[in-house]
Design a protein around this motif. Sequence first.
Motif, PDB file in Angstrom:
ATOM      1  N   ALA A 267     -31.783 -23.760 -52.819  1.00 54.18           N
ATOM      2  CA  ALA A 267     -31.988 -23.826 -53.919  1.00 54.18           C
ATOM      3  C   ALA A 267     -30.950 -21.992 -53.633  1.00 54.18           C
ATOM      4  O   ALA A 267     -31.139 -21.265 -52.564  1.00 54.18           O
ATOM      5  N   ALA A 269     -28.236 -19.477 -55.110  1.00 54.34           N
ATOM      6  CA  ALA A 269     -27.246 -18.569 -56.497  1.00 54.34           C
ATOM      7  C   ALA A 269     -26.244 -17.598 -56.386  1.00 54.34           C
ATOM      8  O   ALA A 269     -26.893 -17.147 -55.391  1.00 54.34           O
ATOM      9  N   ARG A 271     -24.992 -14.946 -58.609  1.00 55.78           N
ATOM     10  CA  ARG A 271     -24.066 -14.130 -60.261  1.00 55.78           C
ATOM     11  C   ARG A 271     -23.249 -12.972 -61.363  1.00 55.78           C
ATOM     12  O   ARG A 271     -22.924 -12.242 -59.947  1.00 55.78           O
ATOM     13  N   GLN A 335     -37.568 -22.589 -60.110  1.00 58.25           N
ATOM     14  CA  GLN A 335     -36.328 -21.864 -58.844  1.00 58.25           C
ATOM     15  C   GLN A 335     -36.936 -20.906 -58.372  1.00 58.25           C
ATOM     16  O   GLN A 335     -36.905 -20.321 -59.402  1.00 58.25           O
ATOM     17  N   SER A 337     -34.970 -17.520 -55.788  1.00 54.45           N
ATOM     18  CA  SER A 337     -33.942 -17.386 -55.074  1.00 54.45           C
ATOM     19  C   SER A 337     -33.748 -16.076 -54.423  1.00 54.45           C
ATOM     20  O   SER A 337     -34.320 -14.977 -55.381  1.00 54.45           O
ATOM     21  N   ASP A 361     -33.793 -13.794 -58.359  1.00 52.47           N
ATOM     22  CA  ASP A 361     -33.523 -14.713 -59.261  1.00 52.47           C
ATOM     23  C   ASP A 361     -34.938 -15.952 -59.435  1.00 52.47           C
ATOM     24  O   ASP A 361     -35.223 -16.765 -58.799  1.00 52.47           O
ATOM     25  N   PHE A 520     -24.416 -17.471 -64.096  1.00 54.10           N
ATOM     26  CA  PHE A 520     -25.640 -17.896 -62.959  1.00 54.10           C
ATOM     27  C   PHE A 520     -24.708 -19.315 -62.602  1.00 54.10           C
ATOM     28  O   PHE A 520     -24.510 -20.266 -62.936  1.00 54.10           O
ATOM     29  N   SER A 522     -25.177 -22.415 -59.471  1.00 54.88           N
ATOM     30  CA  SER A 522     -26.670 -22.450 -58.682  1.00 54.88           C
ATOM     31  C   SER A 522     -26.517 -24.029 -58.599  1.00 54.88           C
ATOM     32  O   SER A 522     -25.560 -24.896 -58.428  1.00 54.88           O
TER      33      SER A 522
END
Length: 531
Positions: A267, A269, A271, A335, A337, A361, A520, A522
């Motif tokens: 994953a 991501a 932000r 999830q 990260s 995250d 967010f 992802s």
Amino acid sequence: MKASGRWMCRWGGAALALALMLTSQVALAERVAVSTLEGDKSYRLRAQVTAALRKTRKVQVAPPAAWGMAAGKLGLKGPAMVGPEAMSRLAPKLKVDAVLTGSVTRDAFNARLIAKDGRELWSERYPLKKGLLPPQEAKKLALAVAGALKAAKQAPPESPPEPKVAEPKAAQPAPELPVVARVEPQKEEPKPAPVAEEPLARAPRASEAKLAARWVALDDESHTYTPEFAGSGGGFPLAEDAQASKAEEAPERGQFPSRARVLLGAAVAWRKYCARPGVASCAQYDALPEDQQVGDIADFTSNAPYAGLAVEAEVFPLSHWPSLVRGVGLTLGYQRSFARTTVTVSTPVGPTPERVVYATDTAYEAMLAYRYFFDLGKQGTPQWGYAGLRLGARGREFDVDEAVESPLPVTHRFYPAVALDASVPLMGSVRIVGSGQFFLLPTPGQSIGGNEDGSLISEVRDYGTSVSTLGWAAELGVVGDIWGPFGYSARFRLEHYVDRFEGQGTRRGWTAGGVAQDTFSSILAGVTASW
């Protein structure tokens, strides 16, 4: 030599008589095979029809998968499985007099009986209930097939027309000739049409005797067959047919929706966060003249993605049931990260030295689900799609070590959520999946672990005395199968929160509330395993 010949004739006759006795039971009834029925995806109806025919003890029925497997080896599918080529090549090989075929609609079975010479002997329509014939209708169908076979066998073969004899023309006057005795030629009777030699007219070969014994064994046990017998396919194929029958009758992977699916992947991501005092949106504050932009603001945009792992699981233990409860299940997701960020804090006396902080995250969810499964496959090859609803709890936490001294905005959210899901198959290895979620009260300052040290209170108090939040998420991607139970999944997810604060906060300029917007983005991709 003559004595030896007599001895051989006597024993040959005895062997022939023994063979006739062994195969006499086989000749008592017509032989029929049941082809793959169009629309009968799980072969349940074919199994029921096979069992009903055997139960009558008026016909002998080939093993359930025999005709379908033989036609498949010739590359024949659909209507071609009972076409002229199939009948001419397979009927003699399988020693059948006719083949029962047909098509299945939502509430009816259109049955047809095809003779080995390609003629249609009989056809009828029978009602279905949940994909199967009611017991009385199954019995009627079996008796009708047996009657049609018997009638076809008893019908006398059509004799060729007698040849016409040309009448002699009128004799012309001619001179008298000596009288000669005239013998009228005997009129030859037309020879009867050649009749195919029955297998009983000679001693069967070893392979034919083996086949005859197989028919006998199947017919002797026909009273034990029931359509409800799990896995029987309407009968018990012998050892020679067990492997082929099992391969066709047993539901293959994908014949039903999978009971469980697990995803293990990566994953990443990104932000984007902004907070502005005294306005309804960040864009409204940024449009104000500079002399009116008063108060502390917060902006954060990740230049590099947060990389981590993703684990998901979905369980639908009743997905192989025929009723609507098959769609009840549970979905789980996690999830996490990580990213290393360099920050500098600006103060009235100047900026502080750069230092490295680690941000995490985390997203997680547990939801009850209901899915309505539908099949868009053709010719018995299922391609499952679904439309579904989920209800449960979700969480999203963005945290930073040494958060009190860091300017990075920290949020912890834990809230109920409702989701609408859909999956549409495009082909065997590609399905489009999508989801839309609406969050109920996803306010900051809430965590699944509670607020034991009281640090989460500042996520609201810094900006106001109370907060109301609107949140949603949307997801789109592709999933599919690669090999066996293994597949792939790749999806993009967008998640957005709008926090509207009221009252006076502890930060400068936040005397009448304001707004914070948190977004967010992802990407989740990985390998799946299904059962």
